[in-house]
Design an enzyme around this catalytic site. Structure first.
Site, PDB file in Angstrom:
ATOM      1  CG  ASP A 123       1.586 -16.751  11.153  1.00 52.51           C
ATOM      2  OD1 ASP A 123       0.503 -16.106  10.338  1.00 52.51           O
ATOM      3  OD2 ASP A 123       1.360 -18.006  11.292  1.00 52.51           O
ATOM      4  CD  GLU A 145      -2.861   1.112   2.416  1.00 50.09           C
ATOM      5  OE1 GLU A 145      -3.061   0.154   2.963  1.00 50.09           O
ATOM      6  OE2 GLU A 145      -3.251   2.097   2.921  1.00 50.09           O
ATOM      7  CG  HIS A 171      -3.817   7.824   0.440  1.00 46.34           C
ATOM      8  ND1 HIS A 171      -4.307   6.330   0.167  1.00 46.34           N
ATOM      9  CD2 HIS A 171      -3.515   7.649   1.723  1.00 46.34           C
ATOM     10  CE1 HIS A 171      -4.068   5.573   1.168  1.00 46.34           C
ATOM     11  NE2 HIS A 171      -3.721   6.289   2.104  1.00 46.34           N
ATOM     12  CE  LYS A 179      -5.989  -1.554   5.579  1.00 45.98           C
ATOM     13  NZ  LYS A 179      -5.171  -0.713   4.824  1.00 45.98           N
TER      14      LYS A 179
HETATM   15  C1  MEV Z   1      -5.574   3.212   5.340  1.00 45.22           C
HETATM   16  O1  MEV Z   1      -4.848   1.982   4.984  1.00 45.22           O
HETATM   17  C2  MEV Z   1      -5.481   3.285   6.674  1.00 45.22           C
HETATM   18  C3  MEV Z   1      -6.254   4.434   7.588  1.00 45.22           C
HETATM   19  O2  MEV Z   1      -7.639   4.142   6.856  1.00 45.22           O
HETATM   20  C4  MEV Z   1      -6.252   3.983   9.082  1.00 45.22           C
HETATM   21  C5  MEV Z   1      -7.046   4.962   9.641  1.00 45.22           C
HETATM   22  O3  MEV Z   1      -8.200   5.293   9.092  1.00 45.22           O
HETATM   23  O4  MEV Z   1      -6.754   5.405  10.924  1.00 45.22           O
HETATM   24  C6  MEV Z   1      -5.698   5.747   7.123  1.00 45.22           C
END
Ligand code: MEV
Length: 475
Positions: free
Chosen positions: A326, A114, A423, A310
């Site tokens: 892992d 990513e 991004h 995430k």
């Molecule tokens: C994107 O990979 C991760 C984010 O969405 C994490 C977040 O919202 O805290 C930017």
């Protein structure tokens, strides 16, 4: 063996479509079905896949082969990690420099597909480098495993005999745990759990382990399987159980990936005024307030918590993968831990108290720096070397701090500029790369798209215009 002859041997053995079978989709399906695929050579597997699933098989074969390692020995090592391999799937191996933990500085290897993740981690690491760096401590290192079994006899008998059962389990497993004990680890506690309220006759041996610098999956599973056998033997042989209904059935013996006591804590803290500069539109106190609110929202709301976590795993998985650990186990454990009080919550927490901003992460990380892929995978080996060959506890701290850095960067962007700005810049570069832009074209595009929406079509139109292929830019 010659590839073609090996391949044609297999084709003769592949299912023959009967003449009565006129159903086209069935024929199609049969064409794509094979028995004995695993026995084909790698080249033959690649050819079979290319010829049955692609319209340009020769081009596909060439492309997949181009990712084979130039060194046959190395390729063999990689092939042996898994089964039915036909090529290697390449991911970027990046570096986030300037991670200072407890006064020591690391350049962190990260494997992730990513865009923006490595850049975000790096910026947060640099930001905290000048504000005392990251702190970390390993709280405990216990791993867990379970033997799930049924016992149809009297529960009281099982409880009374448990000290003798445990002694036999430990004695029988001693040859298996000898080496681990010599390294300072071994079997810690063995607990008998009566779960018959949940499921008839269901009991469990819950076993904790210390596995030192290894993740310990093989060690734990071998001990647990031995425990299962020993338990059955005990019941079959023990004289006092003669009149009991001696029925013990081992249902399964396996480690648990939920290891809440293999826990590391990492944090950053500084006086609120030192946050000046974290955001150009907010002063230090405003930033601290908004940031801590965003973290509290992720503790309150599971929808936000999932995305928030995430982001933490963007950092954690990347280092876990780079060091040959892992990541599925780490993710599964982290998410269970995030729900430990019955609701899924953010793994990080933030507090602003008495003028001090503190942001921290508690996370279980059952990883290793010996065994598994850690030394076998050439790049995992290099990653560990880059980190100064840490032991498992040090690596837990590095991984956790990278997760915290990642989360800091993500939440900082979210509460200030939003994440699309960063991004989109990466997105623009990816598109320009894809379209074969020159260095000068990249520079021009960055200036042009500073205040415009980036899309594939817009970038292509811009390049066409720049290259004189289009008279003017579409509005
Ligand atoms: C994107 O990979 C991760 C984010 O969405 C994490 C977040 O919202 O805290 C930017």
């Amino acid at each position: 063996m010659n590839i073609e002859s090996e391949y044609s041997t297999r084709i003769e053995e592949s299912p023959v479509v009967s003449s009565e079978d006129s159903d086209l989709s069935k024929q199609e399906m049969q064409k794509k079905t094979i028995s004995g695929f695993s026995k084909l050579s790698k080249r033959a597997k690649l050819r079979w896949v290319a010829e049955h699933f692609f319209t340009e098989p020769e081009a596909v074969i060439r492309e997949l082969k181009s990712f084979w390692h130039g060194d046959e020995q190395q390729q063999k090592v990689i092939d042996d990690f898994s089964e039915n391999t036909i090529s290697n799937f390449v991911l970027p191996f990046g570096i986030a420099p300037n991670l200072k933990i407890n006064g020591k500085t690391y350049a962190v290897p990260m494997v992730i597909e990513e865009s923006s993740v490595v850049a975000a981690a790096s910026s947060a690491m640099k930001f905290w480098m000048n504000r005392g760096g990251f702190k970390a401590e390993v709280i405990d290192t216990q791993k867990l495993g379970q033997v799930h079994f049924s016992w149809s006899g009297d529960p009281a008998t099982l409880r009374e005999l448990f000290p003798q059962i445990e002694a036999k389990l430990r004695a029988d497993a001693a040859p298996l745990s000898k080496n681990m004990e010599a390294r300072g680890g071994g079997i810690l506690h063995v607990e008998l759990l009566d779960l018959t309220d949940e499921e008839a006759d269901y009991y469990q041996l819950k076993v904790s382990f210390e596995t030192c610098d290894s993740m310990g999956a093989n060690f734990i599973n071998s001990i647990l399987e031995q425990f299962g056998k020993s338990l059955q033997e005990f019941v079959a042989e023990f004289p006092a159980l003669k009149d009991e209904e001696r029925s013990v059935e081992i249902i399964m013996a396996i480690l648990s990936n939920y290891t809440p006591d293999c826990l590391v804590r990492t944090w950053v803290e500084c006086p609120v005024e030192q946050l000046e500069g974290a955001c150009k539109d907010l002063n230090a106190a405003g930033f601290a307030d908004k940031f801590s609110k965003a973290v509290r929202i992720a503790r309150i709301d599971p929808y936000r918590a999932t995305t928030h976590n995430k982001g933490i795993f963007n950092g954690i998985d990347a280092v876990v993968l780079a060091t040959g650990n892992d990541f599925r186990a780490i993710e599964a454990c982290g998410h269970t831990y995030a729900a430990k009080d019955g609701q899924y919550r953010s793994l990080t927490q933030c507090e602003v108290k008495d003028g001090i901003f503190k942001f921290w992460l508690d996370i279980p990380l059952a990883i290793g720096t010996v065994g598994g892929l850690t030394k076998l995978h050439p790049l995992a080996h290099r990653s560990l070397e880059l980190l100064g060959n840490p032991n498992a506890q040090e690596l837990m701290m590095i991984i956790a701090a990278t997760g915290l850095a990642q989360n800091f960067a993500a939440v900082r962007s979210l509460v200030t500029t939003g994440i699309q700005q960063g991004h989109m810049k990466m997105h623009l570069l990816n598109i320009l790369n894809h379209l074969g832009a020159t260095e000068q074209e990249v520079k021009d595009a960055i200036v042009h798209f500073k205040d415009k929406v980036v899309s594939f079509t817009a970038v292509r139109e811009f390049l066409d215009w720049l290259r004189g292929k289009a008279p003017k830019l579409a509005e």
